[in-house]
Each structure stands twice: as structure tokens, then as C-alpha cells.
Design a protein around this motif. Structure first.
Motif, PDB file in Angstrom:
ATOM      1  N   LYS A  54     -27.066  -3.661 -35.964  1.00  0.00           N
ATOM      2  CA  LYS A  54     -28.347  -2.951 -35.839  1.00  0.00           C
ATOM      3  C   LYS A  54     -29.307  -3.388 -36.947  1.00  0.00           C
ATOM      4  O   LYS A  54     -30.482  -3.650 -36.693  1.00  0.00           O
ATOM      5  CB  LYS A  54     -28.128  -1.448 -35.874  1.00  0.00           C
ATOM      6  CG  LYS A  54     -29.392  -0.639 -35.635  1.00  0.00           C
ATOM      7  CD  LYS A  54     -29.069   0.790 -35.328  1.00  0.00           C
ATOM      8  CE  LYS A  54     -30.275   1.674 -35.174  1.00  0.00           C
ATOM      9  NZ  LYS A  54     -31.341   1.175 -34.358  1.00  0.00           N
ATOM     10  N   GLU A  58     -32.889  -5.525 -36.513  1.00  0.00           N
ATOM     11  CA  GLU A  58     -34.144  -5.032 -37.089  1.00  0.00           C
ATOM     12  C   GLU A  58     -34.752  -6.021 -38.082  1.00  0.00           C
ATOM     13  O   GLU A  58     -35.965  -6.046 -38.276  1.00  0.00           O
ATOM     14  CB  GLU A  58     -33.912  -3.689 -37.772  1.00  0.00           C
ATOM     15  CG  GLU A  58     -33.581  -2.581 -36.793  1.00  0.00           C
ATOM     16  CD  GLU A  58     -33.104  -1.295 -37.440  1.00  0.00           C
ATOM     17  OE1 GLU A  58     -32.914  -1.283 -38.689  1.00  0.00           O
ATOM     18  OE2 GLU A  58     -32.906  -0.315 -36.713  1.00  0.00           O
ATOM     19  N   GLN A  71     -29.385  -6.557 -28.896  1.00  0.00           N
ATOM     20  CA  GLN A  71     -29.803  -5.161 -28.745  1.00  0.00           C
ATOM     21  C   GLN A  71     -29.239  -4.593 -27.442  1.00  0.00           C
ATOM     22  O   GLN A  71     -28.728  -3.474 -27.414  1.00  0.00           O
ATOM     23  CB  GLN A  71     -31.333  -5.048 -28.757  1.00  0.00           C
ATOM     24  CG  GLN A  71     -31.841  -3.637 -28.565  1.00  0.00           C
ATOM     25  CD  GLN A  71     -31.471  -2.723 -29.719  1.00  0.00           C
ATOM     26  OE1 GLN A  71     -31.559  -3.109 -30.882  1.00  0.00           O
ATOM     27  NE2 GLN A  71     -31.062  -1.505 -29.411  1.00  0.00           N
ATOM     28  N   LEU A  74     -25.482  -4.088 -27.857  1.00  0.00           N
ATOM     29  CA  LEU A  74     -25.211  -2.899 -28.660  1.00  0.00           C
ATOM     30  C   LEU A  74     -25.399  -1.624 -27.833  1.00  0.00           C
ATOM     31  O   LEU A  74     -24.549  -0.728 -27.850  1.00  0.00           O
ATOM     32  CB  LEU A  74     -26.104  -2.877 -29.903  1.00  0.00           C
ATOM     33  CG  LEU A  74     -25.965  -1.665 -30.824  1.00  0.00           C
ATOM     34  CD1 LEU A  74     -24.546  -1.541 -31.351  1.00  0.00           C
ATOM     35  CD2 LEU A  74     -26.963  -1.771 -31.972  1.00  0.00           C
TER      36      LEU A  74
END
Length: 79
Positions: A54, A58, A71, A74
């Protein structure tokens, strides 16, 4: 894929990669690298690998397709 300035090898277990290695995998990795991350995520979708991923997503620079793919991986692992 190679890690630069990281005390780890891509062949090491994903669970042992430092944050910088995870970022390298997101930014410069290929499908086999992402599959290894996905496998680790499915074992523990809220664990250390998920947290590192994560943060890497980002932090990834530019219009990074790897970050977009990871993403989705996840999110699916957490469902």
C-alpha cells in the motif's frame, strides 16, 4: 528485476523485502514479480506485505501501470 541500494535480493521471500524493494517491484517489476507479491498477499491480506505494498503504491512515481495493477491485486486479496 534488480534492487538498487537495498539489502535484499528479488529472489528473497517477498515477506522479507524492505519497503524500498517493494517500491522497486511496483515501479519496475514484471508479471512474475507481481505474482510473487500477490501470492504473499493472499496468505495475509492485511499483513506486513499488504502494508508495504500500500505504501509503495502511494509512493510510486508518475503514471505507473504497475501501481494500478497492484492496487487491484491488493483490493481483491482483501475481499
Amino acid at each position: 528485476m534488480r534492487f538498487r541500494n537495498v539489502d535484499a535480493e528479488p529472489s528473497d521471500p517477498v515477506e522479507t523485502w524492505p519497503q524500498e524493494a517493494m517500491l522497486a517491484a511496483v515501479e519496475r517489476g514484471l508479471l512474475p514479480d507481481w505474482c510473487r507479491i500477490a501470492t504473499a498477499l493472499h496468505k495475509s491480506p492485511h499483513g506486513d506485505v499488504a502494508v508495504a505494498l500500500k505504501q509503495a503504491i502511494e509512493t510510486a512515481e508518475g503514471d505507473n501501470g504497475g501501481a494500478a495493477v497492484m492496487q487491484i491485486v491488493l483490493e481483491r486479496a482483501r475481499r
